[in-house]
Design an enzyme around this catalytic site. Structure first.
Site, mmCIF file in Angstrom:
data_model
loop_
_atom_site.group_PDB
_atom_site.id
_atom_site.type_symbol
_atom_site.label_atom_id
_atom_site.label_comp_id
_atom_site.label_asym_id
_atom_site.label_seq_id
_atom_site.Cartn_x
_atom_site.Cartn_y
_atom_site.Cartn_z
ATOM 1 N N SER A 1 -2.287 -5.539 -10.846
ATOM 2 C CA SER A 1 -2.569 -6.903 -11.270
ATOM 3 C C SER A 1 -1.902 -7.211 -12.600
ATOM 4 O O SER A 1 -0.693 -7.076 -12.732
ATOM 5 C CB SER A 1 -4.098 -7.083 -11.337
ATOM 6 O OG SER A 1 -4.445 -8.424 -11.338
ATOM 7 N N ASP B 1 -3.812 -11.871 -0.769
ATOM 8 C CA ASP B 1 -4.161 -11.764 -2.191
ATOM 9 C C ASP B 1 -3.517 -12.918 -2.962
ATOM 10 O O ASP B 1 -2.296 -12.972 -3.098
ATOM 11 C CB ASP B 1 -3.670 -10.418 -2.735
ATOM 12 C CG ASP B 1 -4.116 -10.162 -4.164
ATOM 13 O OD1 ASP B 1 -4.580 -11.098 -4.833
ATOM 14 O OD2 ASP B 1 -3.991 -9.006 -4.609
ATOM 15 N N HIS C 1 -8.072 -8.041 -3.585
ATOM 16 C CA HIS C 1 -7.310 -7.679 -4.781
ATOM 17 C C HIS C 1 -7.691 -6.301 -5.317
ATOM 18 O O HIS C 1 -7.193 -5.881 -6.353
ATOM 19 C CB HIS C 1 -7.559 -8.742 -5.859
ATOM 20 C CG HIS C 1 -6.640 -8.693 -7.026
ATOM 21 N ND1 HIS C 1 -5.261 -8.815 -6.923
ATOM 22 C CD2 HIS C 1 -6.879 -8.515 -8.356
ATOM 23 C CE1 HIS C 1 -4.713 -8.739 -8.123
ATOM 24 N NE2 HIS C 1 -5.674 -8.537 -9.002
#
Length: 417
Positions: free
Chosen positions: A237, A300, A351
């Protein structure tokens, strides 16, 4: 007739009974013989679809090393180690449940300081917080890996200032090389701020994330000069964006170049990463030889940000004519490995790092559901509770759902971005 061109020794052959033997041989090749291909020397050609068993193994291994950046992070406000690592460098990998914890030695912890003041929210201090670590492969591992591997891991967003930094969605020149500013190379301002900001308010404050990393990597490259070597950056991320910036920084400054020796390959394994920069950033990374493998989930939303509307898919008319604003569009870097998973009862898991790692090891032809009791899911719920009062939980869940149907552009509501 010319003989057929041989395929990569790592690539699984087409599925047919006549190809069983070659598949077995490819699967048994030692990593020490093919590590440069695994690090992307050929842009993972013929290794992605179908996924090479050795590449699958290495993605999983780096994913597990990355997971220690979450498992070691102390989120207890009452703890003396709050916002730091719960474990010492010698025990981090073992305490995090890493297979073969002796394979790497953690040499440095890395801290980042968001250059943003949001103290009114939960009265959280704007100070440096632990974001990952640097490690180097042990002498025993070098034989198996085929080289000395320097690894840097970056976790994703957890705290409020980091979360707010993700919303600073504007492109700004990176200007990381003072001798060659390259104003056409632009990156997202929030990520750049997190990478370059330091604890300036304190006389004895920490250096920036960038200064800590460049110093340690330079030290390790010099220490192991004369050896075969790789620099591998793994991020999830927001951490993926920092990995991109560090990879570009290392290559732009030439820290991976050694006189009379081969350049040290710089590779990013990006899990659920957002876009980081513009087309100029992408092109410059390619010119410098930076290799990026992006592991993404089609469901995502974070992998579609920033640049939800204007990105690499909208910068050319008919795929031929560059549009005037193309240089201002966010653009992904590297090669993509696509996964497909979703759980309507637990949207945030699209995620989740643990789920990404798990799905890499399942047949990609099958859509998958995820477990709600994974460490990543629990970690996300914990951070969500810290960041959002109970009265806002329903609103937060609704916003996440809105993300998935594309009704929100640049807004970020996922606490691990």
């Amino acid at each position: 007739m010319a003989p057929p061109i041989p395929s990569s020794p790592l690539a699984p052959p087409p599925s047919s009974s006549s190809m069983v033997a070659p598949l077995s041989r490819a699967s048994s090749l030692p990593l020490s013989r093919v590590w440069r291909e695994i690090q992307g020397s050929n842009n993972w050609e013929n290794l992605i679809d179908p996924l090479s068993p050795i590449l699958q193994q290495e993605i999983t291994r780096y994913g597990h090393l990355l997971s220690a950046s979450y498992k070691g992070f102390d989120l207890n406000p009452n703890s003396k180690r709050y916002l730091n690592c719960k474990y010492g460098k010698k025990t981090l990998l073992k305490e995090s449940g890493i297979h073969d914890p002796d394979g790497y030695q953690v040499t440095k912890y890395i801290y980042a300081t968001p250059d943003i003041n949001i103290n009114p929210i939960n009265n959280e201090p704007n100070r440096a917080r632990w974001i990952g670590y640097v490690a180097v492969s042990s002498d025993d591992s070098v034989k198996r890996l085929g080289r000395r591997d320097i690894v840097v891991t970056f976790r994703g967003t957890v705290t409020n200032p980091e979360w707010m930094a993700n919303l600073m969605s504007s492109l700004t020149p990176a200007k990381l090389d003072p001798h060659s500013p390259r104003l056409d190379v632009k990156v997202e301002s929030g990520f750049l701020s997190l990478y370059t900001s330091c604890e300036s308010e304190s006389k004895f404050g920490l250096e920036s994330c960038r200064e800590q990393l460049l110093s340690e990597i330079s030290r390790l490259v010099n220490k192991h000069k004369g050896e075969e070597m790789s620099i591998t950056l793994a991020g999830h991320s927001m951490g993926s964006s920092l990995a991109h910036l560090l990879a570009y920084d290392i290559a732009e400054l030439g820290l991976n170049k050694r006189r009379g020796e081969k350049d040290v390959p710089v590779t990013v394994f990006s899990f659920a990463g957002p876009r980081v920069g513009n087309l100029g950033f992408k092109k410059r990374c390619e010119e410098l030889g930076v290799k990026v493998l992006r592991i993404t989930n089609v469901n995502d939303p974070i992998t579609k940000l920033p640049g939800f509307l204007f990105n690499e898919n909208f910068r050319a008319l008919g795929g031929v004519y560059e549009l005037p604003w193309s240089c201002s569009c966010y653009t992904h870097v590297g090669v993509e490995l696509t996964l497909d998973f979703f759980d309507v009862q637990n949207i945030s898991c699209v995620h989740d790092l643990d789920t990404y790692i798990s799905l890499v090891n399942r047949p990609r032809s099958l859509k998958s559901t995820v477990r709600e009791d994974s460490f990543g899911s629990k970690f996300m719920n914990k951070t969500s509770e810290m960041m959002f009062p109970k009265g806002q939980r329903l609103r937060n869940a609704a916003t996440r759902a809105a993300y998935l149907i594309g009704s929100i552009g640049q807004n970020n509501c996922n606490p691990i971005f």
